[in-house]
Design a protein around this motif. Structure first.
Motif, PDB file in Angstrom:
ATOM      1  N   GLU A 365       0.849  -1.179   0.000  1.00 39.25           N
ATOM      2  CA  GLU A 365       0.000   0.000   0.000  1.00 39.25           C
ATOM      3  C   GLU A 365       0.889   1.236   0.000  1.00 39.25           C
ATOM      4  OE1 GLU A 365      -3.349   2.162   2.857  1.00 39.25           O
ATOM      5  OE2 GLU A 365      -2.469   0.217   3.410  1.00 39.25           O
ATOM      6  N   GLN A 366       0.763   2.077  -0.999  1.00 40.22           N
ATOM      7  CA  GLN A 366       1.561   3.293  -1.085  1.00 40.22           C
ATOM      8  C   GLN A 366       0.923   4.358  -0.197  1.00 40.22           C
ATOM      9  OE1 GLN A 366       4.459   3.357  -2.982  1.00 40.22           O
ATOM     10  NE2 GLN A 366       3.995   1.174  -3.198  1.00 40.22           N
ATOM     11  N   ARG A 367       1.532   4.609   0.957  1.00 43.37           N
ATOM     12  CA  ARG A 367       0.906   5.524   1.898  1.00 43.37           C
ATOM     13  C   ARG A 367       1.830   6.632   2.395  1.00 43.37           C
ATOM     14  NH1 ARG A 367      -1.299   2.515   6.806  1.00 43.37           N
ATOM     15  NH2 ARG A 367      -1.411   4.628   7.627  1.00 43.37           N
ATOM     16  N   TYR A 368       3.132   6.513   2.179  1.00 39.69           N
ATOM     17  CA  TYR A 368       4.041   7.531   2.718  1.00 39.69           C
ATOM     18  C   TYR A 368       4.619   8.359   1.575  1.00 39.69           C
ATOM     19  CZ  TYR A 368       7.700   9.935   5.147  1.00 39.69           C
ATOM     20  OH  TYR A 368       8.484  10.937   5.663  1.00 39.69           O
ATOM     21  N   SER A 369       4.442   9.674   1.639  1.00 37.94           N
ATOM     22  CA  SER A 369       4.868  10.524   0.517  1.00 37.94           C
ATOM     23  C   SER A 369       5.396  11.884   0.964  1.00 37.94           C
ATOM     24  CB  SER A 369       3.693  10.736  -0.443  1.00 37.94           C
ATOM     25  OG  SER A 369       2.613  11.378   0.216  1.00 37.94           O
TER      26      SER A 369
END
Length: 395
Positions: A365-369
């Protein structure tokens, strides 16, 4: 006192002293800039991945700022730490317990403050349950004596076991006008101790993806990384491994030691685990910080009791199971709305269920940006401290 040793040349060349400085040393022509040394103090030099990572991050952030030269005081000889600061005669005694080691470290701290333009407590639980009050007082008092600004960045504050210890640290905190903490609990602790709430810029490792692109392995092989440093979690980890192995949720289990304390515990878990379907490997943190980052970011999931094993995995979107042996671990999960048990000793079945769910999702899950934002905030903080003017002028 002999001249201190710095083990690598500065990334930014020094400029000559201006002949037209004001009598207070606080006005210099814009075209003539001097190198500004900032000494960073923490739990460096103890062969602990998390603390060495702080040194690497502070060094990487500082050299981005024009004219800043970091001195990572007492740093381990990791490949990436090119701005280490040691005194030649004290270096051999740095890690020694007892009076000789304490004397060597103290002399080095004093020399670093004198050599620098400013001092920053950088990263970690430097004002809490297991922190050294004499160490904190020494840096603050020497900074005051030699007119060097002292600040703190990316630190935890508290919890304090006794009212006396809280009061003692409160006097230190009041003497540090610029404090940026790494969690909300520390915001409350500083506010309670000083009456002023510090800014929460979060952990230094939140900037890591903006500074380093890891070398990832092929995504075809599913790897569970296990890094445990406390025996109280051995049964839970073995239960997790049994489930993962029986259901073939990964192809490989990699036992990783991130500090010297982890070697025996992780080794015992590896010996007690009898896999039927997965392969097993071992890794021990040696002299490369980025090698560990590469390893963690290539994992399918990380099971750990090491906070920075969890944080590094999180900022690169690797699912984690973090055992919360200290409050700072639970605060990390809470502050970032991460799932998983937060009590110090969670039931084995809860741990097994959490890891099984993480591994069953099928994709990251791509959650940190926000790494770039954190990097900018940390850079601005360090630059501002370097630019603080003192009565004696720049060093």
């Amino acid at each position: 006192m002999s001249a201190p040793e710095t083990e690598a040349p500065s990334a930014v060349a020094s400029s000559p002293r201006s002949a037209r400085e004001s009598q207070h040393g606080d006005v210099r022509p814009a075209s003539i800039r001097r190198e500004t040394r900032i000494a960073f103090f923490g739990f460096y030099g103890r062969h602990n991945f998390g603390d060495d990572l702080f040194g690497y991050l502070l060094q990487s952030i500082s050299v981005r700022a024009p004219g800043i030269r970091p001195l990572i005081v007492g740093a381990s000889p990791a490949q990436e730490l090119t701005h280490r600061f040691h005194l030649p005669l004290a270096r051999a005694l740095w890690g020694r317990p007892g009076a000789m080691g304490a004397a060597a470290r103290s002399v080095t701290y004093v020399a670093a403050v004198m050599r620098a333009r400013a001092a920053i407590f950088g990263g970690g639980s430097l004002f809490g349950a297991h922190a050294s009050l004499p160490f904190a007082k020494l840096i603050v008092n020497v900074g005051r004596r030699f007119n060097r600004p002292v600040a703190a960045l990316g630190v935890s504050v508290g919890p304090f076991a006794t009212a006396e210890r809280r009061h003692a640290f409160a006097s230190v905190l009041r003497a540090i006008p610029c404090i940026a903490v790494r969690d909300e609990a520390s915001v409350r602790a500083v506010a309670d101790a000083t009456g002023l709430a510090p800014v929460n810029l979060k952990d230094l490792a939140f900037a890591l993806p903006a500074l380093y692109t890891p070398k990832r392995r092929s995504g075809d092989r599913r790897t569970l990384v296990v890094s445990i440093h406390l025996r109280q979690y051995m049964d839970a980890v073995l239960a997790i491994l049994t489930k993962v192995d029986s259901q073939r949720l990964v192809d490989e289990v990699l036992f990783v030691s991130l500090d010297d304390e982890s070697v025996a515990v992780t080794g015992d878990i590896a010996r007690l685990f009898s896999p039927s379907n997965v392969s097993v490997g071992r890794f021990q943190y040696g002299d490369s910080i980025t090698e560990v980052v590469d390893l963690l970011t290539s994992a399918t999931c990380v099971v750990t009791s090491k906070l920075h094993g969890a944080i590094v995995s999180f900022v690169y979107d690797v699912p984690i199971m973090l055992f919360c042996y200290q409050r700072k671990c639970a605060e990390f999960l809470l502050d970032n709305a991460l799932p998983g048990p937060q009590e110090p000793q969670p039931p084995d079945d809860v741990c097994v269920r959490h890891v099984t769910e993480l591994l069953s999702r099928g994709s990251r899950e791509q959650r940190y940006s926000r790494a770039g934002w954190h990097l900018d905030q940390f850079t601005q903080f360090i630059t501002a401290i370097g630019n603080v003017q003192t009565r004696a002028g720049a060093v």
